[in-house]
Write a protein that holds these residues in place. Structure first.
Motif, mmCIF file in Angstrom:
data_model
loop_
_atom_site.group_PDB
_atom_site.id
_atom_site.type_symbol
_atom_site.label_atom_id
_atom_site.label_comp_id
_atom_site.label_asym_id
_atom_site.label_seq_id
_atom_site.Cartn_x
_atom_site.Cartn_y
_atom_site.Cartn_z
ATOM 1 N N ALA A 71 28.144 104.516 -16.086
ATOM 2 C CA ALA A 71 27.679 104.572 -17.474
ATOM 3 C C ALA A 71 26.442 105.462 -17.521
ATOM 4 O O ALA A 71 25.514 105.291 -16.719
ATOM 5 N N TYR A 72 26.477 106.428 -18.425
ATOM 6 C CA TYR A 72 25.349 107.354 -18.596
ATOM 7 C C TYR A 72 24.967 107.391 -20.069
ATOM 8 O O TYR A 72 25.845 107.417 -20.949
ATOM 9 N N ASN A 73 23.660 107.421 -20.333
ATOM 10 C CA ASN A 73 23.248 107.642 -21.713
ATOM 11 C C ASN A 73 23.122 109.142 -21.967
ATOM 12 O O ASN A 73 23.369 109.972 -21.087
ATOM 13 N N SER A 74 22.765 109.495 -23.178
ATOM 14 C CA SER A 74 22.701 110.909 -23.576
ATOM 15 C C SER A 74 21.394 111.210 -24.287
ATOM 16 O O SER A 74 20.805 110.329 -24.930
ATOM 17 N N ILE A 75 20.973 112.430 -24.176
ATOM 18 C CA ILE A 75 19.891 112.942 -25.022
ATOM 19 C C ILE A 75 20.559 113.570 -26.242
ATOM 20 O O ILE A 75 21.350 114.504 -26.098
ATOM 21 N N VAL A 76 20.262 113.036 -27.424
ATOM 22 C CA VAL A 76 20.941 113.460 -28.646
ATOM 23 C C VAL A 76 19.937 114.051 -29.624
ATOM 24 O O VAL A 76 18.922 113.429 -29.944
ATOM 25 N N THR A 77 20.229 115.260 -30.079
ATOM 26 C CA THR A 77 19.460 115.863 -31.157
ATOM 27 C C THR A 77 20.429 116.196 -32.292
ATOM 28 O O THR A 77 21.631 115.960 -32.178
ATOM 29 N N GLU A 78 19.917 116.767 -33.346
ATOM 30 C CA GLU A 78 20.783 117.065 -34.483
ATOM 31 C C GLU A 78 21.776 118.173 -34.184
ATOM 32 O O GLU A 78 22.812 118.266 -34.848
ATOM 33 N N ASN A 79 21.517 118.994 -33.184
ATOM 34 C CA ASN A 79 22.462 120.069 -32.867
ATOM 35 C C ASN A 79 22.804 120.151 -31.378
ATOM 36 O O ASN A 79 23.246 121.188 -30.902
ATOM 37 N N SER A 80 22.630 119.037 -30.660
ATOM 38 C CA SER A 80 23.000 119.048 -29.242
ATOM 39 C C SER A 80 23.166 117.630 -28.723
ATOM 40 O O SER A 80 22.649 116.669 -29.304
ATOM 41 N N ILE A 81 23.901 117.505 -27.614
ATOM 42 C CA ILE A 81 24.014 116.237 -26.898
ATOM 43 C C ILE A 81 24.228 116.566 -25.431
ATOM 44 O O ILE A 81 25.059 117.416 -25.089
ATOM 45 N N THR A 82 23.461 115.892 -24.561
ATOM 46 C CA THR A 82 23.475 116.200 -23.135
ATOM 47 C C THR A 82 23.474 114.912 -22.334
ATOM 48 O O THR A 82 22.731 113.972 -22.659
ATOM 49 N N LEU A 83 24.294 114.845 -21.297
ATOM 50 C CA LEU A 83 24.280 113.693 -20.399
ATOM 51 C C LEU A 83 22.902 113.553 -19.785
ATOM 52 O O LEU A 83 22.321 114.531 -19.302
ATOM 53 N N ASP A 84 22.385 112.317 -19.771
ATOM 54 C CA ASP A 84 21.030 112.098 -19.272
ATOM 55 C C ASP A 84 21.054 111.337 -17.952
ATOM 56 O O ASP A 84 21.345 111.897 -16.906
ATOM 57 N N LYS A 85 20.828 110.035 -17.990
ATOM 58 C CA LYS A 85 20.684 109.291 -16.737
ATOM 59 C C LYS A 85 21.673 108.136 -16.664
ATOM 60 O O LYS A 85 22.124 107.599 -17.673
ATOM 61 N N GLU A 86 21.990 107.747 -15.422
ATOM 62 C CA GLU A 86 22.887 106.620 -15.210
ATOM 63 C C GLU A 86 22.161 105.320 -15.510
ATOM 64 O O GLU A 86 20.971 105.178 -15.218
ATOM 65 N N ILE A 87 22.876 104.369 -16.100
ATOM 66 C CA ILE A 87 22.298 103.069 -16.421
ATOM 67 C C ILE A 87 23.142 101.974 -15.780
ATOM 68 O O ILE A 87 24.310 102.195 -15.438
ATOM 69 N N PRO A 88 22.579 100.793 -15.595
ATOM 70 C CA PRO A 88 23.325 99.701 -14.939
ATOM 71 C C PRO A 88 24.543 99.258 -15.748
ATOM 72 O O PRO A 88 24.502 99.194 -16.977
ATOM 73 N N VAL A 89 25.605 98.920 -15.024
ATOM 74 C CA VAL A 89 26.808 98.343 -15.614
ATOM 75 C C VAL A 89 26.823 96.868 -15.283
ATOM 76 O O VAL A 89 26.777 96.482 -14.110
ATOM 77 N N ILE A 90 26.862 96.032 -16.331
ATOM 78 C CA ILE A 90 26.854 94.592 -16.155
ATOM 79 C C ILE A 90 28.224 94.042 -16.533
ATOM 80 O O ILE A 90 28.640 94.128 -17.693
ATOM 81 N N LEU A 91 28.936 93.516 -15.559
ATOM 82 C CA LEU A 91 30.275 92.997 -15.791
ATOM 83 C C LEU A 91 30.289 91.462 -15.797
ATOM 84 O O LEU A 91 31.268 90.858 -16.204
#
Length: 236
Positions: A216-236
């Motif tokens: 699972a990765y979050n993203s850096i989101v702006t009004e005219n772009s989106i970029t994969l950012d960093k991995e985050i923990p997966v809780i099952l």
């Protein structure tokens, strides 16, 4: 990933069906396309500020696509076509550390009856410890509660089937994984949304216990772009 088309802001009014919505733009009500068949009810609330991407196809019926909305001061991208593009960019730039040794990235390849988003390949001399071929499925995530991202926001039989097919690929000697691209910032962890779709959560846990990688990765989101950012923990 840069969004290279014109972006304007409007106010969400309502969504009569999965594919269309009405927004207020320049004081008028305008019908727009919604490139996401999920519910997005936590984002698309009447009065919410939304982002509209101008369409350029001459034959289209609506002038804009509704691609994002603000939840408080956090911008969430809801375009379901975005996650694969963002992940492909990250794979080519070697930004997904566990998969960075794979030097061939192929889109939409079949295994049995499922078409997975990516098939990755590696030359044996690069890293003999990795499977030479790796199937990767990507899921876009737009649902968030108290910094916990969850998937899905609507039941998905297809999603559970993909996970079971990934297990079969793993058992046949391929590498196999699913990557949840969270289309927003500030989330701290990810979990399956068992309340919304218990069968998907069950399938995800089954896949994990049978060796399928879960990222699972979050993203850096702006009004005219989106970029994969960093991995985050997966809780099952």
């Amino acid at each position: 990933m840069i969004i290279d088309k014109k972006i304007v802001k409007g106010r969400f009014l309502n969504r009569p069906n999965r594919f269309q919505a009405y927004v207020e733009l320049d004081g008028e009500s305008l019908m727009v396309a919604v490139p996401n068949t999920g519910r997005c009810r936590e984002i698309l609330i009447p009065g919410t500020e939304v982002l509209l991407r101008e369409g350029t196809t001459p034959t289209r019926k609506t002038p804009y696509d509704l691609i994002g909305g603000y939840k408080g001061d956090m911008l969430i991208n809801i375009d379901s076509q975005v996650p694969n593009k963002v992940v492909e960019e990250a794979l080519l730039l070697k930004r997904i550390k566990p998969l960075r040794d794979y030097n061939i990235v192929l889109r939409e390849k079949f295994f049995n009856s499922s078409r997975f988003d990516f098939k990755l390949q590696i030359e044996p001399y690069i890293n003999k410890e990795l499977p030479e071929e790796y199937f990767l499925e990507v899921k876009g995530v737009t649902l968030e509660e108290q910094r916990l991202a969850m998937f899905p926001d609507a039941p998905t039989i297809r999603g559970a089937r993909h996970l079971k097919e990934l297990v079969e690929a793993k058992e046949q000697g391929y590498g196999a994984g699913v990557l949840f691209l969270i289309q927003m910032e500030r989330v701290e962890s990810f979990s399956p949304h068992d309340e919304r779709d218990p069968l998907f959560g069950e399938a995800l846990r089954y896949a994990k216990t049978h060796g399928v990688d879960i990222y699972a990765y979050n993203s850096i989101v702006t009004e005219n772009s989106i970029t994969l950012d960093k991995e985050i923990p997966v809780i099952l």
